[in-house]
Design a protein around this motif. Structure first.
Motif, PDB file in Angstrom:
ATOM      1  N   TYR A  32       0.745  -1.135  -0.059  1.00  0.00           N
ATOM      2  CA  TYR A  32      -0.079  -0.036  -0.074  1.00  0.00           C
ATOM      3  C   TYR A  32       0.634   1.222   0.003  1.00  0.00           C
ATOM      4  O   TYR A  32       0.598   2.185  -0.685  1.00  0.00           O
ATOM      5  CB  TYR A  32      -0.978  -0.058   1.148  1.00  0.00           C
ATOM      6  CG  TYR A  32      -1.802   1.291   1.384  1.00  0.00           C
ATOM      7  CD1 TYR A  32      -2.808   1.496   0.607  1.00  0.00           C
ATOM      8  CD2 TYR A  32      -1.484   2.119   2.255  1.00  0.00           C
ATOM      9  CE1 TYR A  32      -3.588   2.790   0.561  1.00  0.00           C
ATOM     10  CE2 TYR A  32      -2.129   3.398   2.446  1.00  0.00           C
ATOM     11  CZ  TYR A  32      -3.201   3.458   1.543  1.00  0.00           C
ATOM     12  OH  TYR A  32      -3.945   4.634   1.724  1.00  0.00           O
ATOM     13  N   LEU A  33       1.821   1.242   0.766  1.00  0.00           N
ATOM     14  CA  LEU A  33       2.782   2.634   0.893  1.00  0.00           C
ATOM     15  C   LEU A  33       3.418   2.715  -0.368  1.00  0.00           C
ATOM     16  O   LEU A  33       3.642   3.615  -0.858  1.00  0.00           O
ATOM     17  CB  LEU A  33       3.737   2.126   2.257  1.00  0.00           C
ATOM     18  CG  LEU A  33       3.030   2.383   3.515  1.00  0.00           C
ATOM     19  CD1 LEU A  33       3.920   2.358   4.505  1.00  0.00           C
ATOM     20  CD2 LEU A  33       2.397   3.847   3.596  1.00  0.00           C
ATOM     21  N   LEU A  34       3.746   1.413  -0.793  1.00  0.00           N
ATOM     22  CA  LEU A  34       4.690   1.548  -2.256  1.00  0.00           C
ATOM     23  C   LEU A  34       4.036   2.205  -3.155  1.00  0.00           C
ATOM     24  O   LEU A  34       4.399   3.059  -4.002  1.00  0.00           O
ATOM     25  CB  LEU A  34       5.258   0.141  -2.673  1.00  0.00           C
ATOM     26  CG  LEU A  34       5.986   0.174  -3.637  1.00  0.00           C
ATOM     27  CD1 LEU A  34       7.345   0.792  -3.571  1.00  0.00           C
ATOM     28  CD2 LEU A  34       6.217  -1.321  -4.136  1.00  0.00           C
ATOM     29  N   ILE A  35       2.688   1.963  -3.208  1.00  0.00           N
ATOM     30  CA  ILE A  35       1.565   2.263  -4.445  1.00  0.00           C
ATOM     31  C   ILE A  35       1.519   3.718  -4.138  1.00  0.00           C
ATOM     32  O   ILE A  35       1.453   4.537  -5.052  1.00  0.00           O
ATOM     33  CB  ILE A  35       0.303   1.722  -4.495  1.00  0.00           C
ATOM     34  CG1 ILE A  35       0.427   0.074  -4.834  1.00  0.00           C
ATOM     35  CG2 ILE A  35      -0.714   2.067  -5.193  1.00  0.00           C
ATOM     36  CD1 ILE A  35      -0.767  -0.622  -4.817  1.00  0.00           C
ATOM     37  N   GLN A  36       1.182   4.148  -2.894  1.00  0.00           N
ATOM     38  CA  GLN A  36       1.329   5.668  -2.513  1.00  0.00           C
ATOM     39  C   GLN A  36       2.361   6.511  -3.160  1.00  0.00           C
ATOM     40  O   GLN A  36       2.166   7.507  -3.488  1.00  0.00           O
ATOM     41  CB  GLN A  36       0.842   5.911  -1.269  1.00  0.00           C
ATOM     42  CG  GLN A  36      -0.623   5.190  -0.698  1.00  0.00           C
ATOM     43  CD  GLN A  36      -1.889   6.016  -1.259  1.00  0.00           C
ATOM     44  OE1 GLN A  36      -1.710   7.116  -1.629  1.00  0.00           O
ATOM     45  NE2 GLN A  36      -2.756   5.164  -1.595  1.00  0.00           N
ATOM     46  N   HIS A  37       3.508   5.913  -2.729  1.00  0.00           N
ATOM     47  CA  HIS A  37       4.735   6.502  -3.053  1.00  0.00           C
ATOM     48  C   HIS A  37       4.843   6.764  -4.650  1.00  0.00           C
ATOM     49  O   HIS A  37       5.156   7.834  -5.187  1.00  0.00           O
ATOM     50  CB  HIS A  37       5.851   5.999  -2.663  1.00  0.00           C
ATOM     51  CG  HIS A  37       7.059   6.599  -2.745  1.00  0.00           C
ATOM     52  ND1 HIS A  37       7.494   7.703  -2.257  1.00  0.00           N
ATOM     53  CD2 HIS A  37       8.186   6.065  -3.639  1.00  0.00           C
ATOM     54  CE1 HIS A  37       8.852   7.950  -2.706  1.00  0.00           C
ATOM     55  NE2 HIS A  37       9.124   7.147  -3.573  1.00  0.00           N
ATOM     56  N   LEU A  38       4.522   5.811  -5.419  1.00  0.00           N
ATOM     57  CA  LEU A  38       4.801   5.689  -6.709  1.00  0.00           C
ATOM     58  C   LEU A  38       3.667   6.617  -7.404  1.00  0.00           C
ATOM     59  O   LEU A  38       4.095   7.326  -8.297  1.00  0.00           O
ATOM     60  CB  LEU A  38       4.396   4.339  -7.440  1.00  0.00           C
ATOM     61  CG  LEU A  38       5.534   3.430  -7.158  1.00  0.00           C
ATOM     62  CD1 LEU A  38       5.272   1.877  -7.511  1.00  0.00           C
ATOM     63  CD2 LEU A  38       7.104   4.138  -7.635  1.00  0.00           C
ATOM     64  N   ARG A  39       2.385   6.683  -6.910  1.00  0.00           N
ATOM     65  CA  ARG A  39       1.417   8.078  -7.366  1.00  0.00           C
ATOM     66  C   ARG A  39       1.878   8.964  -7.319  1.00  0.00           C
ATOM     67  O   ARG A  39       1.697   9.775  -8.039  1.00  0.00           O
ATOM     68  CB  ARG A  39       0.048   7.492  -6.715  1.00  0.00           C
ATOM     69  CG  ARG A  39      -0.776   6.128  -7.268  1.00  0.00           C
ATOM     70  CD  ARG A  39      -2.033   6.274  -6.503  1.00  0.00           C
ATOM     71  NE  ARG A  39      -2.777   4.804  -6.867  1.00  0.00           N
ATOM     72  CZ  ARG A  39      -3.977   4.552  -6.328  1.00  0.00           C
ATOM     73  NH1 ARG A  39      -4.474   5.147  -5.143  1.00  0.00           N
ATOM     74  NH2 ARG A  39      -4.414   3.410  -6.533  1.00  0.00           N
TER      75      ARG A  39
END
Length: 186
Positions: free
Chosen positions: A46-53
């Motif tokens: 989840y945190l990785l997806i938020q960072h990439l967005r």
């Protein structure tokens, strides 16, 4: 067995509404064994997806801004301003470095002069410590010669036979070291 229309029907059961209940025991076993690991992996994803967005949105914004500001004249102006500020900062740094070098040379010259004075005073048989201090005291003595005060006889703080290691030295206070060994605890 034949049906009324002449078609054969097998004795096998026709699958009815199948749900996902067959997955329940395996999922339960997986979560009971590795539950916390699964939770941490989910949070990490989840945190990785938020960072990439966030990175993708800033990249798209910066690319649209940079594409809009690709005017050649503005690029040349910004480059020249950047170069001028770098040159100004370099000149300031060079000036500070020159001042520092000059200060260091003065200090080295002063130390060298003091060493020469000490060597000369040692040759003459004078004290090598504080030759400059002696000169300062001479000037102070000359200026304050009229205000010399006679020394008053002061009472010494201790008598001449005092020895702090002897144990007797007057006073009601005496110190003795504690006992060695384990404490008496009973």
């Amino acid at each position: 067995m034949e049906a009324e229309g002449g078609a054969r029907v097998r004795d096998e059961e026709v699958p009815q509404n199948q749900d996902l209940s067959f997955l329940l025991p395996s999922v339960t076993a997986l979560l009971s064994d590795y539950g916390w690991y699964v939770v941490f992996v989910c949070v990490g994803v989840y945190l990785l997806i938020q960072h990439l967005r966030k990175n993708r949105s800033t990249d798209s914004q910066s690319s649209s801004v940079s594409a809009a500001s690709q005017d050649p004249e503005s690029v040349v102006r910004s480059q020249s301003a950047l170069e001028a500020s770098r040159r100004r900062m370099q000149e300031e740094q060079d000036a500070r470095a020159a001042e520092f070098r000059e200060r260091q040379q003065r200090l080295e010259e002063e130390k060298r002069r003091q060493k020469i004075e000490m060597w000369e005073s040692m040759k003459e048989g004078k004290s090598y410590k504080g030759n400059a201090k002696v000169a300062q005291q001479n000037t102070e003595d000359a200026t304050s010669s009229s205000s010399l005060r006679p020394k008053t006889d002061k009472k010494p703080l201790r008598n001449s036979g005092y020895s702090p290691l002897s144990g007797d030295g007057g006073g009601t206070c005496s110190w003795r070291p504690g006992r060695r060994g384990p404490s008496a605890g009973g």
